[in-house]
Design a protein around this motif. Structure first.
Motif, mmCIF file in Angstrom:
data_model
loop_
_atom_site.group_PDB
_atom_site.id
_atom_site.type_symbol
_atom_site.label_atom_id
_atom_site.label_comp_id
_atom_site.label_asym_id
_atom_site.label_seq_id
_atom_site.Cartn_x
_atom_site.Cartn_y
_atom_site.Cartn_z
ATOM 1 N N PRO A 172 13.470 15.781 -15.543
ATOM 2 C CA PRO A 172 13.017 14.695 -14.745
ATOM 3 C C PRO A 172 13.672 13.438 -15.027
ATOM 4 C CG PRO A 172 11.055 16.005 -15.601
ATOM 5 C CD PRO A 172 12.241 16.506 -16.238
ATOM 6 N N ARG A 190 6.999 10.975 -6.629
ATOM 7 C CA ARG A 190 6.928 11.975 -7.414
ATOM 8 C C ARG A 190 7.547 12.031 -8.702
ATOM 9 N NH1 ARG A 190 6.524 15.522 -2.866
ATOM 10 N NH2 ARG A 190 8.342 16.383 -3.544
ATOM 11 N N ALA A 191 8.855 11.996 -8.521
ATOM 12 C CA ALA A 191 10.040 11.854 -9.634
ATOM 13 C C ALA A 191 9.578 10.616 -10.423
ATOM 14 C CB ALA A 191 11.145 11.573 -8.976
ATOM 15 N N MET A 219 8.380 18.483 -8.285
ATOM 16 C CA MET A 219 8.594 17.359 -9.488
ATOM 17 C C MET A 219 9.038 16.331 -9.047
ATOM 18 S SD MET A 219 10.272 19.711 -12.586
ATOM 19 C CE MET A 219 11.308 18.370 -12.493
ATOM 20 N N GLY A 220 9.545 16.353 -7.645
ATOM 21 C CA GLY A 220 10.209 15.367 -7.077
ATOM 22 C C GLY A 220 11.798 15.162 -6.857
ATOM 23 N N SER A 265 9.222 12.330 -2.309
ATOM 24 C CA SER A 265 9.842 12.774 -3.686
ATOM 25 C C SER A 265 10.149 11.838 -4.598
ATOM 26 C CB SER A 265 11.184 13.351 -2.986
ATOM 27 O OG SER A 265 11.002 14.445 -2.344
ATOM 28 N N ARG A 266 10.352 10.736 -4.183
ATOM 29 C CA ARG A 266 10.779 9.731 -5.083
ATOM 30 C C ARG A 266 9.560 9.167 -5.845
ATOM 31 N NH1 ARG A 266 13.400 4.938 -2.243
ATOM 32 N NH2 ARG A 266 13.728 6.528 -0.452
#
Lengths: 226, 797, 173
Positions: A107, A81-82, B707-708, A78-79
């Motif tokens: 974002p 991707r962010a 999107m994270g 997740s991190r």
């Protein structure tokens, strides 16, 4: 050849009994725009999800900047991707209750940037993509083309290394589709961002530097090899 | 076709249908339980009152009939009731549960008592039931399956009191406090419940029913958005508005029908286990929880009607403007007008307060203002919910830290109705419980607390026994002294002192009462040193003197004149022929308040206290026995004291307090259980609706996850979507409850009397438990966030 | 139109007369307009001159000439090279690609490879056209778009055909 920015080797993934990926491999160079072509059911979206760290393959490896990402935890991915990736989906997937500028700023806020600064950058991107007029509107109040451009702005606002676009023009007419692709590719090239576009339309794939053709979960053609 | 569409669908649609029907079933079962609670309470009252004899207007003329006296004692923490009866003449109508009254020396017992008599401690019980066991009492004569109750036949001369015609035979009690049910010349006094208690029960019933209706309504709104979309799609394809509405109605009807049937089944199945868990003295018969037929029919038929209507409402937007649904157009913003009903309700209550005279005198508009105001307040909270949720959302989006609160706030602003729907039920519970908490102190029989109670004066586990007939008292004293673990009994004797020359009470002419100064003085004979031993604090002033002036004497001020007095017994009769003379300047003895109040069956009544009076017959009128606290010792003392024949049987002061409080305690406990159930059901419904709404929004969540956005941001956002409107609405609810309660209490207290304070801690407690329950419920649905955010959801719109 | 190569392909299975060749060509590829006999014989003589075909027999009965032609090794090479190479990406080359696919299926060669390489060629041209559009004047953009749309139409048909290869093979045999 420089080291690839993003690479997948021998990916296998099945959903229940159906095999979505059967040994797919692909590389993406820095600053390169790659199109994943193929009929529906060929596994191109699944390949994109694996490349982006959204899904974990049953077998095979995915590397980003030299580090293996397919075995990382959900939190780590997740991190990643962010911080490093941007996304554009077919149906926009903007949060329906936020305005355009709040969606684009999201974002940045998820990375910890304060609201005011984030929204300023968001406004700049909306202007750049020629959708500044809808900054205060909600997704339900704008046209499809505008919504997709807002989605592109959202994907690029955090200066990602790679943008993943899954059928970004699928719900648009050809003119709006062209507009969106031009904005996306133009902005990406200006920043040196790589783009992975999944599409079944040749005209959309024509915006890429090279195309990769998938059928039944495997690559059948990669124009860089021919 | 509609039926097929409603019942068909994929697995997730069937799961949703099952969940909705389940929610409705839970609601129906609770409604039936609530409706059955009142008949259960009435039944208990009826049973209890059926043990009272009926008196006729021609009292004095009776020569045959029955004498009856109930004594309530204790055995190992359980109340033990014995009804002593003496039949004079031909047999009379017996109380419920038995076919005929026992004769002298016969005892009928309840099944629980029979079991206890067979148990290990039967030695403690047998001496207290003077007679031979000749039969059992049927369920109709008992308040509950665990009640310890006996009916003992007594011989002539043992009971005081008037003859009565008989017992009320059939089921005669109802909730009204009625005194006049004359049938065949026999007036039966049916003990009813006080007006305040009745009002409280009504409020509790409303308070339970309204959240249950909200729960049922919420249950039918599961997956509202996707069902609305499906209806819109049908409409666009060519279905008429009527067909689409019909589909919605059928869906609602199916849910309602399944829920009603399931609810009845659930009620019947759970009734027995729950009845055994209810903590009322004597237990509760499951069969007593029987909703009256009209209530049962209303519930079973009315709920499906409601769900059908809810189903119609759910698709009305799709039926009327399907394109709006497709475009996911924003639902209309709740305007500030939603706050009007609440404001109106509060205004009506203020009006009732201002017009207090009209209310208290029972004028129709006074009552209308009061009741209408209260109902409008309740409805007002429900109506104002979306506006409050929207306000909460605006504040959260603006001032909340981080993206999670931003997302949550914006979501609330966009769809406040959905958020408030889940929260309204809890808020209403808070309001109603707040009212109950405010009113309970008014209902409780005034039990003075603090220093004025016997419990605070006596050492714990001191058995107190008062005697009527002096004959039986003398016989048992040696038995008491023999009990292991018991201290020497402190004997109290009551006498009256008649001034020389004055007329004895027995000789008063009916129409010529003497001057009050000529009345005999009351006095007690008890060793003050011995008495100190059973008190928590030693008596102040107890020394060597034989005669003391009691500080609590009723003749304040002047000492009783030194004089010679003739000693009469406690009833004012000459018996011993003793004489005493009171010297001047008697020392004063301070006695704790609790001993002189006459509460809980014991009173040190008199002006003067003699530590001993030689020549007075050794006949105790009351006895205090200190024990070591062991239940076995207490029961042994009681057993030694013999059969219970007096209205004030041997009890410790603690037990007496329990008995005094038992009625309101019981009601309060049952009300709390009911409310706990409602909170539980409300919490469950919150879990389900949260999980359901997560499913509904999975497209947006999947995009955010892609999107994270870390899962915890999503989870926090969901939690805040429930928590923020919840906190705001519950705060408003507490405020409304407090305001309304304050006005009621102001109305109910006469001028000059201080208004009872509002139970703020109670408000805090119920608000906190409602909030905690809701948050726990929401949190339990949060693991769905992960699965809901699967990228598969990205494929569809 | 690559008529000569088509004749080569039709000749590959067995030596035939010129007249038979014309008949088969008309049946398979000439729905709109049957080919003129003169064109057939003229192409055959050119192919003979180039060494792609050879005469293996002459039947001189009553009526027209009945020369039997056969494919030479050179001819096979020529044919295969033509099959393997994608056509220039110009609009309306559907008929040529279709011809190649049919011939490939008839001779048991992998037809999907033909389609794949054609697609790659098309995409490369489309890519170049898209690049040319960037920053260009509107007239250039319009011209590029015209080609792009047509090329896309061709590609769509290629994809369709690729999806139906097995059925097509069954029909042809």
């Amino acid at each position: 050849m420089t080291a690839p920015l993003l690479s997948a080797t021998g990916l296998h993934l099945s959903f229940g009994e159906t095999a979505a990926l059967a040994g797919a491999s692909v590389t993406v160079q820095p600053g390169e725009i790659v199109a994943l072509l193929g009929p529906s059911g060929s596994g191109k979206s699944t390949l994109l999800h694996c490349l982006a760290g959204i899904l974990r393959p049953d077998a095979g490896q995915v590397h980003f900047c030299g580090t293996r990402i397919d075995d990382q935890s959900d939190e780590q991915r997740s991190r990643l991707r962010a911080s490093s990736f941007g996304f554009v989906f077919q149906f926009g997937s903007l949060v329906p209750e936020l305005s355009a500028v709040e969606n684009v700023a999201l974002p940045l806020r998820l990375s910890g940037i304060k609201r005011k600064a984030a929204e300023e950058r968001a406004h700049a991107w909306l202007e750049r993509l020629d959708v500044g007029a809808v900054a205060g509107k909600r997704p339900g109040q704008m046209s499809g083309g505008q919504g997709q451009r807002v989605a592109v702005a959202r994907a690029l606002v955090g200066t990602p290394r790679v943008v993943f676009a899954d059928e970004p023009t699928g719900a648009l007419d050809s003119l709006n589709g062209d507009l969106v692709m031009e904005e996306l590719v133009g902005a990406a090239r200006a920043q040196g961002t790589s783009v992975v576009v999944v599409t079944h339309e040749a005209r959309v794939a024509a915006y890429a530097d090279r195309e990769v053709v998938l059928r039944d979960g495997q690559l059948t053609a990669d124009s860089v090899l021919t | 076709m509609g039926l097929r569409l409603a019942l068909g669908g994929d697995r997730s649609a069937r799961v949703r249908l099952a969940l909705m029907a389940g929610g409705v079933a839970a609601g129906v079962a609770l409604l039936l339980g609530v409706a059955g609670a009142a008949p259960a309470a009435v039944d208990r009252l009826a049973t209890a009152s059926s043990r009272n004899v009926t008196y006729t207007e021609q009292q004095a003329a009776l020569t045959t009939g029955v004498r009856a006296e109930t004594s309530v004692g204790f055995w190992r923490g359980e109340p033990l009731r014995v009804l002593n009866v003496e039949t004079v003449g031909p047999p009379v109508t017996p109380p419920r549960g038995i076919s005929s009254l026992p004769g002298p020396g016969e005892v009928l017992v309840s099944p629980a008592l029979a079991a206890a008599l067979d148990g290990p401690h039967s030695a403690e019980l047998l001496p207290r039931l003077h007679g031979k066991l000749t039969g059992t009492i049927g369920d109709a004569g008992l308040v509950g399956p665990d009640e310890l109750f006996a009916i003992a036949g007594v011989g002539p001369g043992q009971l005081e009191g008037d003859l009565a015609a008989g017992f009320p035979g059939g089921r005669g009690a109802d909730l009204k406090y009625s005194t006049g049910q004359t049938a065949g010349g026999v007036t039966s006094v049916t003990a009813g419940i006080s007006d305040e208690l009745r009002a409280a029960l009504l409020v509790a019933a409303v308070g339970l029913i309204v959240p249950l209706m909200v729960l049922v309504a919420t249950a039918t709104r599961l997956s509202a958005a996707s069902r609305e979309r499906r209806a819109a799609a049908l409409r666009l394809v060519g279905a008429t508005a009527r067909q689409v509405s019909g589909l919605g109605a059928i869906e609602g009807a199916v849910v309602g029908a399944l829920g009603a049937v399931g609810g009845v089944a659930l009620f019947l199945v759970l009734r027995a286990p729950l009845a055994s868990l209810v903590p009322v003295p004597g237990g509760l018969f499951a069969a007593d929880i029987a909703p009256p037929l009209w209530a049962a029919l209303l519930t079973v038929l009315g709920v499906p009607v409601l769900t059908t209507l809810a189903g119609l409402v759910a698709v009305r937007r799709a039926a009327v403007s399907p394109l709006d649904v497709r475009r996911q157009a924003t639902p209309p913003t709740p305007s500030l007008r939603r706050l009007l009903p609440l404001a109106a309700g509060l205004l009506m209550l203020v009006g009732a307060l201002a017009n207090s005279r009209a209310v208290l005198s029972g004028r129709w508009y006074g009552t209308a203002l009061l009741i209408g105001g209260a109902l409008l307040c309740l409805a007002g909270i429900a109506v104002a919910g979306p506006a409050l949720a929207r306000a909460a959302g605006i504040m959260l989006a603006r001032f909340g830290p981080g993206p999670a609160s931003h997302l949550a706030g914006k979501r609330l602003v966009m769809d406040p109705a959905a958020a408030s729907r889940t929260v309204t039920g809890m808020a209403l519970v808070v309001v109603v419980v707040g009212w109950l908490l405010a009113f309970l102190p008014l209902l409780a029989t005034t039990t003075p607390s603090g220093q004025g109670v016997l419990v605070s004066a006596l050492r714990p586990a001191t058995v107190v026994a008062g005697f009527r007939s002096t004959a039986e008292a003398t016989q048992v004293m040696s038995k008491v002294e023999d009990v292991q673990g018991a201290q020497a009994p402190v004997v109290v004797r009551e006498i009256q002192l008649l001034r020389d020359g004055a007329t004895a009470p027995a000789d008063y002419a009916p129409d010529a009462m003497p001057d009050p100064s000529q009345f005999p003085l009351g006095a007690v004979v008890v060793d003050c040193t011995q008495l100190s031993e059973v008190l928590r604090q030693p008596l102040i002033g107890c020394g060597d003197s034989t005669i003391y002036r009691l500080a609590s004497s009723f003749q304040s001020g002047a000492d009783p004149l030194p004089a010679t007095y003739e000693v009469l017994d406690r009833n004012g009769l000459r018996s011993s022929g003793l004489q005493v003379s009171l010297p001047p300047d008697l020392p004063v003895l301070q006695v704790p308040d609790g001993l002189v109040q006459g509460i809980d069956g014991f009173q040190l009544y008199g002006e003067v206290l003699f530590t001993r009076l030689p020549g007075l017959p050794e006949r105790p009128d009351a006895v205090l026995v200190g024990t070591d606290g062991d239940p076995a010792t207490i029961e042994a003392v009681r057993a030694a004291l013999g059969p219970l024949r007096t209205p004030f049987p041997p009890l410790t002061a603690e037990e007496a307090t329990v008995i005094a409080r038992s009625a309101t305690d019981g009601y309060a406990r049952v009300a709390m259980i009911g409310l706990a159930l409602v909170v539980l059901v409300g919490g469950l419904s919150l879990t389900v609706t949260t999980a359901d709404s997560l499913r509904e929004r999975r497209h947006a969540h999947a995009a955010l996850a892609a999107m994270g956005a870390p899962a915890r941001v999503l989870r926090r956002s969901v939690l805040m979507q429930t928590a923020t409107p919840l906190l705001i609405t519950v705060t408003v609810a507490v405020g409304v409850s407090a305001a309304a309660s304050w006005m009621y209490l102001r109305l109910g207290t006469s001028d000059g009397v201080p208004v009872p304070s509002l139970p703020w801690s109670g408000y805090g407690l119920i608000a906190a438990s409602a909030v905690v329950a809701s948050l726990l419920a929401t949190a339990s649905a949060l693991p769905c966030v992960r699965s809901a955010a699967h990228p598969d959801a990205l494929r569809m719109e | 139109m690559s008529f000569p190569q088509t004749l080569l392909g039709l000749l590959e299975p067995a030596p035939r007369h010129g007249y038979d060749l014309k008949r088969e060509y008309d049946a398979r590829f000439g729905q709109q307009r049957p080919v003129k006999p003169g064109q057939v014989y003229g192409t055959l003589s050119r192919l003979l001159r180039d060494g792609a075909v050879s005469v293996v027999g002459v039947d001189r009965a009553d009526g027209p000439d009945r020369t039997t032609y056969a494919l030479t090794a050179d001819g096979v090479t020529h044919l295969e090279r033509w099959l393997a190479e994608p056509e220039d990406a110009t609009p309306y080359l559907q008929s040529t690609v279709y011809t190649k696919v049919v011939l490939a299926l008839l001779s048991g060669r992998p037809a999907d490879r033909i389609l794949d390489s054609q697609r790659t060629a098309h995409l490369a041209v489309m890519r170049e056209l898209t690049q040319r559009k960037r920053g260009a004047a509107l007239s250039t953009t319009l011209a590029c778009d015209f080609s792009l749309f047509h090329l896309e139409a061709d590609l769509r048909w290629l994809e369709h055909t690729a999806a139906r290869l097995t059925r097509l093979a069954q029909e042809l045999s």
